[in-house]
Design a protein around this motif. Structure first.
Motif, PDB file in Angstrom:
ATOM      1  N   SER A   1      -1.450   0.928  12.296  1.00 57.39           N
ATOM      2  CA  SER A   1      -2.204   1.852  11.459  1.00 57.39           C
ATOM      3  C   SER A   1      -3.364   2.432  12.245  1.00 57.39           C
ATOM      4  O   SER A   1      -3.967   1.797  13.083  1.00 57.39           O
ATOM      5  CB  SER A   1      -2.727   1.098  10.223  1.00 57.39           C
ATOM      6  OG  SER A   1      -3.632   1.906   9.516  1.00 57.39           O
TER       7      SER A   1
ATOM      8  N   THR B   1      -2.002   3.401   3.730  1.00 54.23           N
ATOM      9  CA  THR B   1      -1.930   4.369   4.823  1.00 54.23           C
ATOM     10  C   THR B   1      -0.509   4.872   4.961  1.00 54.23           C
ATOM     11  O   THR B   1       0.460   4.168   4.643  1.00 54.23           O
ATOM     12  CB  THR B   1      -2.383   3.743   6.150  1.00 54.23           C
ATOM     13  OG1 THR B   1      -2.215   4.688   7.209  1.00 54.23           O
ATOM     14  CG2 THR B   1      -1.577   2.502   6.488  1.00 54.23           C
ATOM     15  N   CYS B   2      -0.361   6.113   5.452  1.00 48.69           N
ATOM     16  CA  CYS B   2       0.976   6.650   5.688  1.00 48.69           C
ATOM     17  C   CYS B   2       1.557   6.142   7.000  1.00 48.69           C
ATOM     18  O   CYS B   2       2.745   6.310   7.263  1.00 48.69           O
ATOM     19  CB  CYS B   2       0.946   8.181   5.689  1.00 48.69           C
ATOM     20  SG  CYS B   2      -0.104   8.886   6.984  1.00 48.69           S
ATOM     21  N   CYS B   3       0.731   5.531   7.837  1.00 48.09           N
ATOM     22  CA  CYS B   3       1.190   5.015   9.125  1.00 48.09           C
ATOM     23  C   CYS B   3       1.872   3.663   8.939  1.00 48.09           C
ATOM     24  O   CYS B   3       1.405   2.817   8.179  1.00 48.09           O
ATOM     25  CB  CYS B   3       0.020   4.857  10.086  1.00 48.09           C
ATOM     26  SG  CYS B   3      -0.825   6.398  10.498  1.00 48.09           S
ATOM     27  N   TRP B   4       2.962   3.472   9.665  1.00 53.38           N
ATOM     28  CA  TRP B   4       3.643   2.179   9.631  1.00 53.38           C
ATOM     29  C   TRP B   4       2.818   1.148  10.391  1.00 53.38           C
ATOM     30  O   TRP B   4       2.292   1.433  11.469  1.00 53.38           O
ATOM     31  CB  TRP B   4       5.036   2.298  10.231  1.00 53.38           C
ATOM     32  CG  TRP B   4       5.993   3.013   9.329  1.00 53.38           C
ATOM     33  CD1 TRP B   4       6.132   4.359   9.197  1.00 53.38           C
ATOM     34  CD2 TRP B   4       6.904   2.411   8.430  1.00 53.38           C
ATOM     35  NE1 TRP B   4       7.094   4.651   8.263  1.00 53.38           N
ATOM     36  CE2 TRP B   4       7.590   3.476   7.770  1.00 53.38           C
ATOM     37  CE3 TRP B   4       7.231   1.099   8.108  1.00 53.38           C
ATOM     38  CZ2 TRP B   4       8.581   3.245   6.812  1.00 53.38           C
ATOM     39  CZ3 TRP B   4       8.219   0.870   7.159  1.00 53.38           C
ATOM     40  CH2 TRP B   4       8.872   1.924   6.513  1.00 53.38           C
ATOM     41  N   ASN B   5       2.690  -0.041   9.814  1.00 51.27           N
ATOM     42  CA  ASN B   5       1.968  -1.125  10.471  1.00 51.27           C
ATOM     43  C   ASN B   5       2.675  -2.433  10.174  1.00 51.27           C
ATOM     44  O   ASN B   5       3.571  -2.499   9.326  1.00 51.27           O
ATOM     45  CB  ASN B   5       0.500  -1.148  10.015  1.00 51.27           C
ATOM     46  CG  ASN B   5       0.341  -1.302   8.517  1.00 51.27           C
ATOM     47  OD1 ASN B   5      -0.039  -2.360   8.028  1.00 51.27           O
ATOM     48  ND2 ASN B   5       0.640  -0.251   7.730  1.00 51.27           N
TER      49      ASN B   5
ATOM     50  N   ASN C   1       4.086   0.727   4.896  1.00 48.57           N
ATOM     51  CA  ASN C   1       3.054   1.746   4.757  1.00 48.57           C
ATOM     52  C   ASN C   1       2.777   1.914   3.268  1.00 48.57           C
ATOM     53  O   ASN C   1       3.085   1.019   2.477  1.00 48.57           O
ATOM     54  CB  ASN C   1       3.466   3.054   5.436  1.00 48.57           C
ATOM     55  CG  ASN C   1       4.764   3.625   4.880  1.00 48.57           C
ATOM     56  OD1 ASN C   1       5.222   3.250   3.802  1.00 48.57           O
ATOM     57  ND2 ASN C   1       5.366   4.552   5.614  1.00 48.57           N
ATOM     58  N   GLU C   2       2.233   3.066   2.851  1.00 47.01           N
ATOM     59  CA  GLU C   2       1.837   3.232   1.458  1.00 47.01           C
ATOM     60  C   GLU C   2       3.012   3.216   0.488  1.00 47.01           C
ATOM     61  O   GLU C   2       2.846   2.915  -0.690  1.00 47.01           O
ATOM     62  CB  GLU C   2       1.065   4.545   1.298  1.00 47.01           C
ATOM     63  CG  GLU C   2       1.860   5.779   1.711  1.00 47.01           C
ATOM     64  CD  GLU C   2       1.018   7.042   1.664  1.00 47.01           C
ATOM     65  OE1 GLU C   2      -0.114   6.960   1.156  1.00 47.01           O
ATOM     66  OE2 GLU C   2       1.488   8.093   2.137  1.00 47.01           O
TER      67      GLU C   2
END
Length: 453
Positions: free
Chosen positions: A24, A142-146, A196-197
């Protein structure tokens, strides 16, 4: 390898995402781990069994609900529990708790066993759970993959109910590293997670999404457990479990696992999980099902289907109601190996928050073991007269209790529970399920404590 299909399923799901798995852009905000089952309706409390905070709309409730709510009052300050290990904003954190209690039985069976009641299955003092958790939570905002992960370690008398074939047990289901029938070690969760989200995907060992009650003691109001949880549902799975947020109101569950409570077993076959959670202003409805090959009491593996429906309604800040229905069916699953076996039941819960320290609760349950293949004695040891026995009929229980939490770390739970059975024994030495096979009912008095650290 017997479970190569699990590896293939994992790679297929991850590849189908079509997005890079990157960290993220901002550090995730850490919250204490929620011990409820993934995507299930919220338990009576956010973390501690007492559920001290007033009941409010779920944090996952859709945004449109704000329009139908009265203006929010200023939120009262709350005290976070003291923790033995320093809690970080991101990265790995360690938490835990200890749970111990005592149960008295009105009929005082000579064996000391409380029939098919679990987890407090003996009428004596028990160290049920010394529970440790190591976890790195994923950021779901978050829209980011983590990525993240979690490992749970349980020591105590409850270990016997959370073991997996091919892990704590051999593939055939016999003891592996635990030789003591009363105290032992289990690792009920061990998984990596990306998300993500809108997405969460777990790979490894995790708790089931079916049902309402959970294994960790601080996720439940009551010390004892319902028949549906113990006999009608799986506890854990090995495989892949995903959740997709389709809208503000609906989340979808999907998974491919190695059946019920097994890493490897005599016959490894994929099981399929599917379900959803709908979240309204004051209501949560969750439906989850699992289908796959499972062993029968006569040995062969046949098709088994099980579902669980849980509805939660918050009537006010003080009152909460939960309704649960479970159903299971297995082909050629009866004790003759000729006809299908079925089990089903209804649980109802009502909780009332008295004040910041006290909460009252009630549970009423009917569980039908139609063919006498589910309810039995589960702790294999000398003097356990129910082990291997079956009881075809209706199990009923009513339980009332109080939770008292003088601090954010400590919760004391007291309960009175009455069980009775209407049916017949159809296998084993015990003619009836209570008082070592001699009675059709019993009354239990229990008290236990949960201390977070």
């Amino acid at each position: 390898m017997k479970v190569n299909w699990l590896v293939a399923a994992t790679l297929t799901i991850v590849a189908s995402i079509g997005l890079p798995l990157v960290s993220s852009a901002q550090s995730p905000s850490y919250t204490i781990a929620d011990y409820e089952q993934p995507n299930a309706p919220p338990a009576p409390e956010p973390e501690v069994g007492a559920g001290l905070q007033p009941l409010t709309r779920s944090a996952d409730a859709p945004a449109h609900c704000a329009a139908c709510e009265a203006p929010a009052e200023e939120e009262e300050a709350t005290c976070d529990p003291w923790r033995l290990f320093c809690q970080k904003e991101c990265g790995w954190n360690i938490t835990g708790f200890v749970n111990a209690g005592w149960t008295g039985n009105s009929v005082s069976p000579a064996s000391g066993y409380n029939g098919p009641v679990t987890f407090n299955d003996r009428n004596e003092g028990m160290l049920n759970q010394l529970y440790l958790i190591g976890e790195k939570t994923i950021d779901r905002e978050t829209c980011c993959w983590n990525w993240g992960g979690r490992v749970d370690v349980l020591y105590g008398t409850d270990y016997i109910f959370t073991q997996s074939n091919g892990w704590e047990l051999t593939p055939a289901g016999t003891a592996k590293w635990n030789s003591n029938p009363y105290y032992g070690l289990a690792i009920p969760q061990l998984y990596a997670e990306v998300g993500n989200e809108n997405n969460s995907i777990k790979v490894g060992h995790f708790y089931t999404v079916l049902g309402y009650e959970v294994v960790p003691a601080n996720g439940n109001f009551f010390y004892s457990h319902a028949y549906t949880m113990q006999y009608g549902e799986p506890f854990t799975h090995w495989g892949v479990l995903g959740s997709y947020k389709a809208s503000d109101e609906i989340s979808l569950n999907y998974g491919v696992v190695n059946g019920w409570d097994a890493l490897t077993r005599v016959q490894d076959d994929p099981g399929f999980i599917a379900g959803f959670t709908w979240t309204g202003c004051e209501d949560v409805l969750a439906f989850n099902a699992i289908f796959g090959n499972e062993p029968t009491v006569t040995g062969p593996y046949t098709d088994r289907y099980t579902h669980s429906l849980v509805y939660t309604r918050n009537f006010s800040e003080d009152w909460q109601y939960i309704f649960q229905h479970d159903f299971g069916s297995q082909v050629a699953g009866d004790r003759a190996g000729a006809g299908s076996a079925q089990w089903y039941g209804i649980n109802q819960y009502l909780f009332y928050t008295i004040n910041d320290c006290w909460k009252a609760g009630f549970r009423g349950e009917w569980f039908r073991d139609n063919d006498g293949v589910r309810v039995t004695g589960l702790r294999p040891s000398v003097g356990q007269p129910l082990a291997g026995s079956g009881f075809a009929g209706n199990f009923f229980e009513i339980t009332g209790g109080l939770n008292y939490a003088p601090t954010a770390n400590l919760t004391v739970r007291g309960e009175i529970r009455y069980d009775w059975f209407d049916g017949v024994a159809n296998n084993g030495n015990a003619a009836l399920p209570f008082d070592d096979g001699t009675r059709s009912d019993q009354l239990l008095f229990s008290i236990d404590l949960i201390y977070l650290f």
